[in-house]
Design a protein around this motif. Structure first.
Motif, PDB file in Angstrom:
ATOM      1  N   VAL A  50      -2.740 -22.068  42.156  1.00 31.33           N
ATOM      2  CA  VAL A  50      -3.748 -21.046  41.879  1.00 31.33           C
ATOM      3  C   VAL A  50      -3.092 -19.687  41.664  1.00 31.33           C
ATOM      4  N   ILE A  51      -3.736 -18.863  40.869  1.00 29.72           N
ATOM      5  CA  ILE A  51      -3.328 -17.477  40.644  1.00 29.72           C
ATOM      6  C   ILE A  51      -4.424 -16.607  41.233  1.00 29.72           C
ATOM      7  N   GLY A  52      -4.055 -15.554  41.911  1.00 27.53           N
ATOM      8  CA  GLY A  52      -5.022 -14.686  42.575  1.00 27.53           C
ATOM      9  C   GLY A  52      -6.083 -14.133  41.635  1.00 27.53           C
ATOM     10  N   ASN A  53      -7.129 -13.604  42.222  1.00 26.86           N
ATOM     11  CA  ASN A  53      -8.255 -13.059  41.486  1.00 26.86           C
ATOM     12  C   ASN A  53      -7.938 -11.636  41.006  1.00 26.86           C
ATOM     13  N   PRO A  54      -7.813 -11.394  39.694  1.00 24.46           N
ATOM     14  CA  PRO A  54      -7.493 -10.057  39.205  1.00 24.46           C
ATOM     15  C   PRO A  54      -8.602  -9.041  39.467  1.00 24.46           C
ATOM     16  N   CYS A  55      -9.810  -9.516  39.741  1.00 29.28           N
ATOM     17  CA  CYS A  55     -10.913  -8.594  40.010  1.00 29.28           C
ATOM     18  C   CYS A  55     -10.793  -7.911  41.368  1.00 29.28           C
ATOM     19  N   GLU A  56      -9.939  -8.444  42.256  1.00 32.16           N
ATOM     20  CA  GLU A  56      -9.746  -7.823  43.557  1.00 32.16           C
ATOM     21  C   GLU A  56      -8.992  -6.497  43.449  1.00 32.16           C
ATOM     22  N   ASN A  57      -8.220  -6.310  42.383  1.00 33.55           N
ATOM     23  CA  ASN A  57      -7.468  -5.075  42.163  1.00 33.55           C
ATOM     24  C   ASN A  57      -7.436  -4.784  40.661  1.00 33.55           C
ATOM     25  N   PRO A  58      -8.565  -4.409  40.065  1.00 31.30           N
ATOM     26  CA  PRO A  58      -8.623  -4.227  38.613  1.00 31.30           C
ATOM     27  C   PRO A  58      -7.696  -3.120  38.102  1.00 31.30           C
ATOM     28  N   ALA A  59      -7.366  -2.133  38.930  1.00 34.80           N
ATOM     29  CA  ALA A  59      -6.467  -1.062  38.486  1.00 34.80           C
ATOM     30  C   ALA A  59      -5.075  -1.596  38.176  1.00 34.80           C
ATOM     31  N   ALA A  60      -4.668  -2.677  38.833  1.00 34.67           N
ATOM     32  CA  ALA A  60      -3.346  -3.255  38.589  1.00 34.67           C
ATOM     33  C   ALA A  60      -3.212  -3.807  37.170  1.00 34.67           C
ATOM     34  N   LEU A  61      -4.334  -4.126  36.529  1.00 39.41           N
ATOM     35  CA  LEU A  61      -4.277  -4.633  35.155  1.00 39.41           C
ATOM     36  C   LEU A  61      -3.786  -3.573  34.174  1.00 39.41           C
ATOM     37  N   ASP A  62      -3.896  -2.311  34.560  1.00 41.08           N
ATOM     38  CA  ASP A  62      -3.455  -1.216  33.691  1.00 41.08           C
ATOM     39  C   ASP A  62      -2.054  -0.713  34.019  1.00 41.08           C
ATOM     40  N   GLU A  63      -1.374  -1.310  35.006  1.00 44.26           N
ATOM     41  CA  GLU A  63      -0.014  -0.885  35.345  1.00 44.26           C
ATOM     42  C   GLU A  63       0.956  -1.378  34.275  1.00 44.26           C
ATOM     43  N   PRO A  64       1.737  -0.463  33.691  1.00 48.13           N
ATOM     44  CA  PRO A  64       2.659  -0.868  32.623  1.00 48.13           C
ATOM     45  C   PRO A  64       3.856  -1.658  33.157  1.00 48.13           C
ATOM     46  N   PHE A  65       4.351  -2.549  32.321  1.00 50.24           N
ATOM     47  CA  PHE A  65       5.577  -3.289  32.600  1.00 50.24           C
ATOM     48  C   PHE A  65       6.257  -3.603  31.279  1.00 50.24           C
ATOM     49  N   VAL A  66       7.510  -4.012  31.336  1.00 51.18           N
ATOM     50  CA  VAL A  66       8.286  -4.335  30.134  1.00 51.18           C
ATOM     51  C   VAL A  66       8.344  -5.854  29.991  1.00 51.18           C
ATOM     52  N   GLN A  67       7.907  -6.347  28.830  1.00 52.44           N
ATOM     53  CA  GLN A  67       7.972  -7.775  28.541  1.00 52.44           C
ATOM     54  C   GLN A  67       9.435  -8.217  28.565  1.00 52.44           C
ATOM     55  N   PRO A  68       9.773  -9.311  29.234  1.00 49.51           N
ATOM     56  CA  PRO A  68      11.167  -9.724  29.295  1.00 49.51           C
ATOM     57  C   PRO A  68      11.694 -10.318  27.989  1.00 49.51           C
ATOM     58  N   PHE A  69      10.808 -10.768  27.110  1.00 54.77           N
ATOM     59  CA  PHE A  69      11.261 -11.439  25.901  1.00 54.77           C
ATOM     60  C   PHE A  69      11.568 -10.484  24.762  1.00 54.77           C
ATOM     61  N   ASP A  70      10.696  -9.490  24.541  1.00 60.42           N
ATOM     62  CA  ASP A  70      10.929  -8.577  23.413  1.00 60.42           C
ATOM     63  C   ASP A  70      11.109  -7.124  23.858  1.00 60.42           C
ATOM     64  N   ARG A  71      11.182  -6.900  25.178  1.00 59.36           N
ATOM     65  CA  ARG A  71      11.410  -5.564  25.759  1.00 59.36           C
ATOM     66  C   ARG A  71      10.321  -4.560  25.382  1.00 59.36           C
ATOM     67  N   ARG A  72       9.153  -5.065  25.048  1.00 58.01           N
ATOM     68  CA  ARG A  72       8.014  -4.210  24.677  1.00 58.01           C
ATOM     69  C   ARG A  72       7.279  -3.782  25.937  1.00 58.01           C
ATOM     70  N   ARG A  73       6.890  -2.514  26.016  1.00 57.34           N
ATOM     71  CA  ARG A  73       6.130  -1.999  27.145  1.00 57.34           C
ATOM     72  C   ARG A  73       4.648  -2.299  26.906  1.00 57.34           C
ATOM     73  N   THR A  74       3.991  -2.870  27.920  1.00 55.42           N
ATOM     74  CA  THR A  74       2.597  -3.288  27.772  1.00 55.42           C
ATOM     75  C   THR A  74       1.914  -3.303  29.134  1.00 55.42           C
ATOM     76  N   THR A  75       0.660  -3.713  29.180  1.00 54.57           N
ATOM     77  CA  THR A  75      -0.086  -3.917  30.426  1.00 54.57           C
ATOM     78  C   THR A  75      -0.801  -5.256  30.337  1.00 54.57           C
ATOM     79  N   LEU A  76      -1.301  -5.750  31.462  1.00 56.16           N
ATOM     80  CA  LEU A  76      -2.066  -6.982  31.445  1.00 56.16           C
ATOM     81  C   LEU A  76      -3.432  -6.798  30.819  1.00 56.16           C
ATOM     82  N   ALA A  77      -3.934  -5.562  30.809  1.00 54.74           N
ATOM     83  CA  ALA A  77      -5.250  -5.278  30.226  1.00 54.74           C
ATOM     84  C   ALA A  77      -5.246  -5.386  28.708  1.00 54.74           C
ATOM     85  N   ARG A  78      -4.109  -5.312  28.082  1.00 49.55           N
ATOM     86  CA  ARG A  78      -4.054  -5.388  26.617  1.00 49.55           C
ATOM     87  C   ARG A  78      -4.257  -6.761  26.112  1.00 49.55           C
TER      88      ARG A  78
END
Length: 78
Positions: A50-78
Motif C-alpha cells: 500500500v501507498i499512503g493517502n496523499p489527502c492526509e498531507n495535500p501540501a506535500a503534493l506541491d513540494e518540488p523535487f528533481v526527477q532522477p531520470f531526466d533531472r527535470r524539476r517538478t512536483t507530484l501535483a503536476r
C-alpha cells in the motif's frame, strides 16, 4: 524486498517492477498492510502493498523535487 508493515513489523515477499516505482521508492513509500477476507473456507488474512493517502498531507503534493531520470524539476501535483 523486505518492507515495513503498517504496525512496524517487517514483511518479506515478491514485487515485480516495470519502471515505476523503482526499488528506492518502494522502500521509502510502500508499506505492507493486511486485510482479512471471509472466503468459502472461512476467514483468510492477505497482505497488500500500500501507498499512503496523499489527502492526509495535500501540501506535500506541491513540494518540488528533481526527477532522477531526466533531472527535470517538478512536483507530484503536476
Amino acid at each position: 524486498p523486505a518492507l515495513f508493515g503498517a504496525a512496524g513489523n517487517l514483511a518479506k515477499g515478491f514485487m515485480y517492477y516495470c519502471c515505476w516505482p523503482c526499488v528506492c521508492d518502494t522502500h521509502d513509500f510502500i508499506r505492507v498492510d493486511t486485510k482479512t477476507i471471509t472466503t468459502a473456507d472461512g476467514p483468510k488474512a492477505y497482505r497488500f502493498a500500500v501507498i499512503g493517502n496523499p489527502c492526509e498531507n495535500p501540501a506535500a503534493l506541491d513540494e518540488p523535487f528533481v526527477q532522477p531520470f531526466d533531472r527535470r524539476r517538478t512536483t507530484l501535483a503536476r
